[in-house]
Design a protein around this motif. Structure first.
Motif, PDB file in Angstrom:
ATOM      1  N   ALA A 248      15.273  51.708  -3.481  1.00  0.00           N
ATOM      2  CA  ALA A 248      15.202  51.601  -5.130  1.00  0.00           C
ATOM      3  C   ALA A 248      14.717  52.806  -5.524  1.00  0.00           C
ATOM      4  CB  ALA A 248      14.267  50.698  -5.342  1.00  0.00           C
ATOM      5  N   VAL A 249      14.011  53.612  -4.875  1.00  0.00           N
ATOM      6  CA  VAL A 249      13.337  55.066  -5.532  1.00  0.00           C
ATOM      7  C   VAL A 249      14.529  55.975  -5.224  1.00  0.00           C
ATOM      8  CG1 VAL A 249      12.900  56.019  -2.942  1.00  0.00           C
ATOM      9  CG2 VAL A 249      11.500  56.723  -5.167  1.00  0.00           C
ATOM     10  N   VAL A 250      15.351  55.982  -4.541  1.00  0.00           N
ATOM     11  CA  VAL A 250      16.478  56.918  -4.659  1.00  0.00           C
ATOM     12  C   VAL A 250      17.433  56.511  -5.492  1.00  0.00           C
ATOM     13  CG1 VAL A 250      18.633  57.865  -3.410  1.00  0.00           C
ATOM     14  CG2 VAL A 250      16.502  57.450  -2.351  1.00  0.00           C
ATOM     15  N   VAL A 251      17.949  55.245  -5.820  1.00  0.00           N
ATOM     16  CA  VAL A 251      18.659  54.657  -6.842  1.00  0.00           C
ATOM     17  C   VAL A 251      18.198  55.074  -8.447  1.00  0.00           C
ATOM     18  CG1 VAL A 251      19.817  52.888  -7.887  1.00  0.00           C
ATOM     19  CG2 VAL A 251      19.696  52.908  -5.412  1.00  0.00           C
ATOM     20  N   ARG A 311       9.970  52.661 -16.136  1.00  0.00           N
ATOM     21  CA  ARG A 311       9.418  51.235 -15.954  1.00  0.00           C
ATOM     22  C   ARG A 311       9.358  50.715 -14.561  1.00  0.00           C
ATOM     23  NH1 ARG A 311      10.707  48.431 -20.031  1.00  0.00           N
ATOM     24  NH2 ARG A 311      12.408  47.024 -19.024  1.00  0.00           N
ATOM     25  N   ALA A 312      10.927  50.786 -14.127  1.00  0.00           N
ATOM     26  CA  ALA A 312      11.452  50.227 -13.067  1.00  0.00           C
ATOM     27  C   ALA A 312      10.670  51.188 -11.914  1.00  0.00           C
ATOM     28  CB  ALA A 312      12.802  50.243 -12.829  1.00  0.00           C
ATOM     29  N   ASP A 313      10.481  52.347 -12.137  1.00  0.00           N
ATOM     30  CA  ASP A 313      10.034  53.132 -11.031  1.00  0.00           C
ATOM     31  C   ASP A 313       8.899  52.526 -10.985  1.00  0.00           C
ATOM     32  OD1 ASP A 313      10.137  55.581  -9.282  1.00  0.00           O
ATOM     33  OD2 ASP A 313       8.762  56.225 -10.646  1.00  0.00           O
ATOM     34  N   ALA A 314       7.907  52.574 -11.747  1.00  0.00           N
ATOM     35  CA  ALA A 314       6.385  52.113 -11.665  1.00  0.00           C
ATOM     36  C   ALA A 314       6.386  50.746 -11.028  1.00  0.00           C
ATOM     37  CB  ALA A 314       5.978  52.091 -12.998  1.00  0.00           C
ATOM     38  N   GLN A 315       7.281  49.996 -11.065  1.00  0.00           N
ATOM     39  CA  GLN A 315       7.371  48.557 -10.523  1.00  0.00           C
ATOM     40  C   GLN A 315       7.571  48.733  -8.867  1.00  0.00           C
ATOM     41  OE1 GLN A 315      10.111  46.844 -12.928  1.00  0.00           O
ATOM     42  NE2 GLN A 315       8.856  45.808 -14.369  1.00  0.00           N
ATOM     43  N   SER A 316       8.703  49.708  -8.840  1.00  0.00           N
ATOM     44  CA  SER A 316       8.865  49.764  -7.201  1.00  0.00           C
ATOM     45  C   SER A 316       7.570  50.345  -6.602  1.00  0.00           C
ATOM     46  CB  SER A 316      10.355  50.745  -7.275  1.00  0.00           C
ATOM     47  OG  SER A 316       9.605  52.071  -7.560  1.00  0.00           O
TER      48      SER A 316
END
Length: 339
Positions: A248-251, A311-316
Motif C-alpha cells: 500500500a505504501v508504494v501504491v 489519510r490512507a497513508d496514515a491508516q496504512s
C-alpha cells in the motif's frame, strides 16, 4: 546516466586515471558503477592478487587505508586501494582522521590509486574534501527525483542499445521505484531474453519481470482518470490478494504523485501537451492521461482526493485504524476518489 558520472566513466575507460578519488552521495548505483570500472581498468588481471585492495569502512580505519595507500606496488607500476562504504570508516568523521586524509591527498603516492566511496553526501567546503578535488577527482552523486526516473530508464536502455516503450518504462518505475541498481538489473535481465532489435514493450515487462500489464498502479491511475469503477475495484482487489508485490505504501505514493500532477495541470496556463509535459516533468506520451483526469475531477475534488490519500497513508501506518488491512484501506480510498 548522470552526465558527470558518464564523463568520469569514459575517462577511466580511456585510462585517464587520477591518483585519488572521493565519490560521495546517496545514489549507490553510481558509486558502484564507478568502483566497478576502476577495478576493471586500474590494475591488470594478472597483477590484482598483490596490487588491488578492496576495504570496507566497517572493517577499517583511516590509518589502515593510508598505510595501504603508502605502500608500493609489488612488481607492478600501480596499485589500487578502493574503500567502499567509507561513511563507516573509523576516524573519517573526526578532525584528526580528516587531517590525515587531507595530508595524504595533498601529496598522494604516484604509484597508488586511492578511491574512497562515501555513501552519504559530504560537505565539499571541508579542507580534506577540497584537497581531493585539488589533486584528484571529487564527485557528488544525488538520488534521482522520482519525476526523472522514466527518462533515466529510457536513457539506460538506449545506452544498452535497446528501445523501450513509454508504457514499459512507466510499468518498471511504478513497480520498482527509485532503486536504480534493481532497475538496471531488471533491464539487463530482459536483454538476455530479447531477440536482436526487439523493443522492450509492456508485454515484455509482464513476461520477463513479472509485472502485470493489467493490474498495476499505472492501470489503476488510468481507470481512476476515466472513472471506470469496475476496473479500478478489480485492480485494488488484485492488490489486496497480492499485497506483498503491491504494498500500500508504494501504491499510495504513486497515487499522491499522480493527483498532485493533475492539480498542476488544472493550475497551468499552458494547456498544450508539450507545455504540460514540461510542467509535469513527464514524457508527452502520458500527458493525455493527466488531462483526462483533470477534466474528470474538479479542482476542489482533486484537493479532497489528495487529502484522502494522506489519510490512507496514515491508516496504512497504523494511525487511527490499527486493525484495518491494506486491502480495505485501498478499497476505501478508491471509493472516496470515485464518489
Amino acid at each position: 546516466m548522470s552526465a558527470a558520472v558518464d564523463t568520469l566513466l569514459k575517462d577511466i575507460r580511456n585510462k585517464r586515471i587520477a591518483p585519488i578519488y572521493l565519490i560521495h552521495g546517496d545514489e549507490p548505483f553510481y558509486l558502484d558503477r564507478i568502483a566497478d570500472e576502476l577495478e576493471k581498468v586500474v590494475v591488470p588481471v594478472a597483477e590484482r592478487g598483490f596490487n588491488q585492495f578492496v576495504l570496507f569502512g566497517k572493517d577499517a580505519d583511516v590509518g589502515t587505508v593510508l598505510n595501504n595507500a603508502r605502500r608500493y606496488p609489488f612488481m607492478a607500476d600501480r596499485q589500487l586501494v578502493l574503500v567502499k562504504e567509507a561513511q563507516q570508516l573509523v576516524g573519517i568523521k573526526d578532525k584528526p582522521g580528516q587531517q590525515l586524509l587531507e595530508s595524504y591527498a595533498m601529496e598522494p603516492l604516484g604509484s597508488t590509486v586511492l578511491a574512497i566511496f562515501h555513501q552519504e553526501p559530504l560537505d565539499e567546503r571541508k579542507g580534506w574534501v577540497k584537497a581531493f578535488a585539488s589533486k584528484g577527482v571529487l564527485l557528488g552523486v544525488k538520488k534521482l527525483y522520482d519525476s526523472k526516473l522514466v527518462d533515466w530508464v529510457g536513457d539506460y536502455c538506449r545506452g544498452r542499445g535497446v528501445k523501450i516503450s513509454p508504457k514499459a518504462c512507466q510499468m518498471l518505475v511504478e513497480s520498482i521505484g527509485n532503486d536504480l541498481k534493481r532497475m538496471a538489473g531488471e533491464v539487463d535481465k530482459m536483454l538476455l531474453n530479447l531477440r536482436v532489435d526487439e523493443e522492450i514493450s509492456a508485454t515484455t515487462v509482464e513476461r520477463l519481470v513479472g509485472i502485470s500489464k493489467e493490474y498495476n498502479v499505472f492501470e489503476l491511475q488510468k481507470a481512476l482518470a476515466q472513472r471506470d469503477v469496475v476496473k479500478a475495484n478489480r485492480i485494488v482487489d488484485y492488490f489486496g490478494r497480492n499485497a506483498k508485490d503491491n504494498p500500500a505504501v508504494v501504491v499510495l505514493a504513486q497515487l499522491y504523485q499522480y493527483f498532485s500532477r493533475v492539480l498542476l495541470v488544472q493550475a497551468s496556463k499552458d494547456q498544450s501537451e508539450r507545455g504540460l509535459a514540461s510542467v509535469l516533468g513527464v514524457n508527452p506520451f502520458f500527458v493525455k492521461d493527466y488531462m483526462t483526469a483533470a477534466r474528470a475531477y474538479p479542482l476542489v475534488k482533486v484537493a479532497d482526493i489528495i487529502h484522502a490519500i494522506r489519510r490512507a497513508d496514515a491508516q496504512s501506518k497504523g494511525i487511527d485504524t490499527p486493525t484495518m488491512s491494506e486491502a480495505d484501506i485501498l478499497r476505501e480510498l478508491v471509493f472516496a476518489i470515485l464518489h
